[in-house]
Design an enzyme around this catalytic site. Structure first.
Site, PDB file in Angstrom:
ATOM      1  N   HIS A   1       5.440  28.311  21.772  1.00 56.54           N
ATOM      2  CA  HIS A   1       5.179  27.792  20.430  1.00 56.54           C
ATOM      3  C   HIS A   1       3.830  27.109  20.371  1.00 56.54           C
ATOM      4  O   HIS A   1       3.412  26.463  21.320  1.00 56.54           O
ATOM      5  CB  HIS A   1       6.280  26.828  19.974  1.00 56.54           C
ATOM      6  CG  HIS A   1       6.629  25.764  20.975  1.00 56.54           C
ATOM      7  ND1 HIS A   1       7.413  26.013  22.088  1.00 56.54           N
ATOM      8  CD2 HIS A   1       6.284  24.452  21.054  1.00 56.54           C
ATOM      9  CE1 HIS A   1       7.554  24.903  22.789  1.00 56.54           C
ATOM     10  NE2 HIS A   1       6.867  23.942  22.193  1.00 56.54           N
TER      11      HIS A   1
ATOM     12  N   ASP B   1       8.186  20.319  12.730  1.00 61.12           N
ATOM     13  CA  ASP B   1       8.788  19.741  13.934  1.00 61.12           C
ATOM     14  C   ASP B   1       9.812  18.669  13.529  1.00 61.12           C
ATOM     15  O   ASP B   1       9.558  17.865  12.625  1.00 61.12           O
ATOM     16  CB  ASP B   1       7.696  19.128  14.820  1.00 61.12           C
ATOM     17  CG  ASP B   1       8.180  18.886  16.230  1.00 61.12           C
ATOM     18  OD1 ASP B   1       7.739  19.592  17.152  1.00 61.12           O
ATOM     19  OD2 ASP B   1       9.029  17.980  16.425  1.00 61.12           O
ATOM     20  N   ILE B   2      10.941  18.657  14.192  1.00 57.00           N
ATOM     21  CA  ILE B   2      12.022  17.718  13.856  1.00 57.00           C
ATOM     22  C   ILE B   2      11.652  16.271  14.198  1.00 57.00           C
ATOM     23  O   ILE B   2      12.195  15.329  13.620  1.00 57.00           O
ATOM     24  CB  ILE B   2      13.332  18.143  14.586  1.00 57.00           C
ATOM     25  CG1 ILE B   2      14.557  17.608  13.885  1.00 57.00           C
ATOM     26  CG2 ILE B   2      13.310  17.737  16.061  1.00 57.00           C
ATOM     27  CD1 ILE B   2      15.862  18.227  14.378  1.00 57.00           C
TER      28      ILE B   2
ATOM     29  N   ASN C   1       1.927  23.643  24.894  1.00 60.37           N
ATOM     30  CA  ASN C   1       2.350  23.042  26.157  1.00 60.37           C
ATOM     31  C   ASN C   1       3.004  24.119  27.011  1.00 60.37           C
ATOM     32  O   ASN C   1       3.763  24.941  26.495  1.00 60.37           O
ATOM     33  CB  ASN C   1       3.350  21.909  25.905  1.00 60.37           C
ATOM     34  CG  ASN C   1       2.736  20.767  25.098  1.00 60.37           C
ATOM     35  OD1 ASN C   1       1.571  20.427  25.291  1.00 60.37           O
ATOM     36  ND2 ASN C   1       3.508  20.176  24.195  1.00 60.37           N
TER      37      ASN C   1
HETATM   38  P1  5GP Z   1       7.343  21.148  23.505  1.00 57.63           P
HETATM   39  O1  5GP Z   1       7.608  19.755  24.021  1.00 57.63           O
HETATM   40  O2  5GP Z   1       8.215  22.168  24.179  1.00 57.63           O
HETATM   41  O3  5GP Z   1       5.890  21.529  23.500  1.00 57.63           O
HETATM   42  O4  5GP Z   1       7.715  21.101  21.973  1.00 57.63           O
HETATM   43  C1  5GP Z   1       9.009  21.307  21.501  1.00 57.63           C
HETATM   44  C2  5GP Z   1       9.038  20.704  20.116  1.00 57.63           C
HETATM   45  O5  5GP Z   1      10.186  21.168  19.453  1.00 57.63           O
HETATM   46  C3  5GP Z   1       9.112  19.176  20.112  1.00 57.63           C
HETATM   47  O6  5GP Z   1       7.980  18.655  19.421  1.00 57.63           O
HETATM   48  C4  5GP Z   1      10.425  18.875  19.407  1.00 57.63           C
HETATM   49  O7  5GP Z   1      10.352  17.748  18.551  1.00 57.63           O
HETATM   50  C5  5GP Z   1      10.688  20.149  18.641  1.00 57.63           C
HETATM   51  N1  5GP Z   1      12.098  20.410  18.432  1.00 57.63           N
HETATM   52  C6  5GP Z   1      13.091  20.312  19.353  1.00 57.63           C
HETATM   53  N2  5GP Z   1      14.277  20.657  18.812  1.00 57.63           N
HETATM   54  C7  5GP Z   1      14.009  20.983  17.508  1.00 57.63           C
HETATM   55  C8  5GP Z   1      14.840  21.416  16.421  1.00 57.63           C
HETATM   56  O8  5GP Z   1      16.070  21.578  16.533  1.00 57.63           O
HETATM   57  N3  5GP Z   1      14.238  21.643  15.231  1.00 57.63           N
HETATM   58  C9  5GP Z   1      12.883  21.464  15.057  1.00 57.63           C
HETATM   59  N4  5GP Z   1      12.384  21.706  13.846  1.00 57.63           N
HETATM   60  N5  5GP Z   1      12.071  21.067  16.067  1.00 57.63           N
HETATM   61  C10 5GP Z   1      12.629  20.834  17.271  1.00 57.63           C
END
Ligand code: 5GP
Ligand code: ZN
Length: 114
Positions: free
Chosen positions: A100, A30-31, A87
């Protein structure tokens, strides 16, 4: 989907720190890590979220979780464990509309979520 961030990561149009890849899934860090170990496991097939999962893709989700636990062990989290999270949509805090699994480990996590 052409405007999906994670589809772009799968296509290599956006860089990521990959941990694992095969013909049906990709795992990468995760970034914006929320724990010392924080990676995502995603299907290469675009599925918006778990609420839109079709029965035909149920076994795919099982394989994603199996890979997630394998990688969590490789990351040193077998003994103390961690959290496997999906989520879904607005109330679940989903920000990327491509299904994811998060794995978070390496520290003790609070419960319940805020
Ligand atoms: P969500 O909030 O949808 O459950 O999780 C999305 C996740 O994707 C977040 O934890 C966010 O930090 C991660 N994320 C968003 N953009 C990027 C990206 O460009 N690269 C990576 N590696 N992770 C990302
Ligand atoms: Zn996508």
């Amino acid at each position: 989907m052409s405007d999906c961030l994670f589809c772009k990561i799968i296509a290599g149009e956006i860089q990521s720190k990959k941990i694992y890849e095969d013909n049906e899934m990709l795992a990468f860090y995760d970034i914006n890590p929320m724990a010392p170990v924080h990676f995502l496991v995603i299907p290469k097939k675009h599925i918006n979220n778990l609420l839109e999962l079709k029965e035909e893709d149920a076994s795919l989700i099982g394989r994603l979780f199996h890979k997630a636990q394998e990688l969590a062990k490789k990351e040193g989290c077998e003994e103390k464990g961690g959290r496997f999270v999906i989520n879904a949509k607005k109330d679940g805090g989903q920000t990327v509309d491509h299904l994811h699994i998060h794995f978070l480990g390496g520290r003790t996590l609070g419960w319940p979520p805020g």
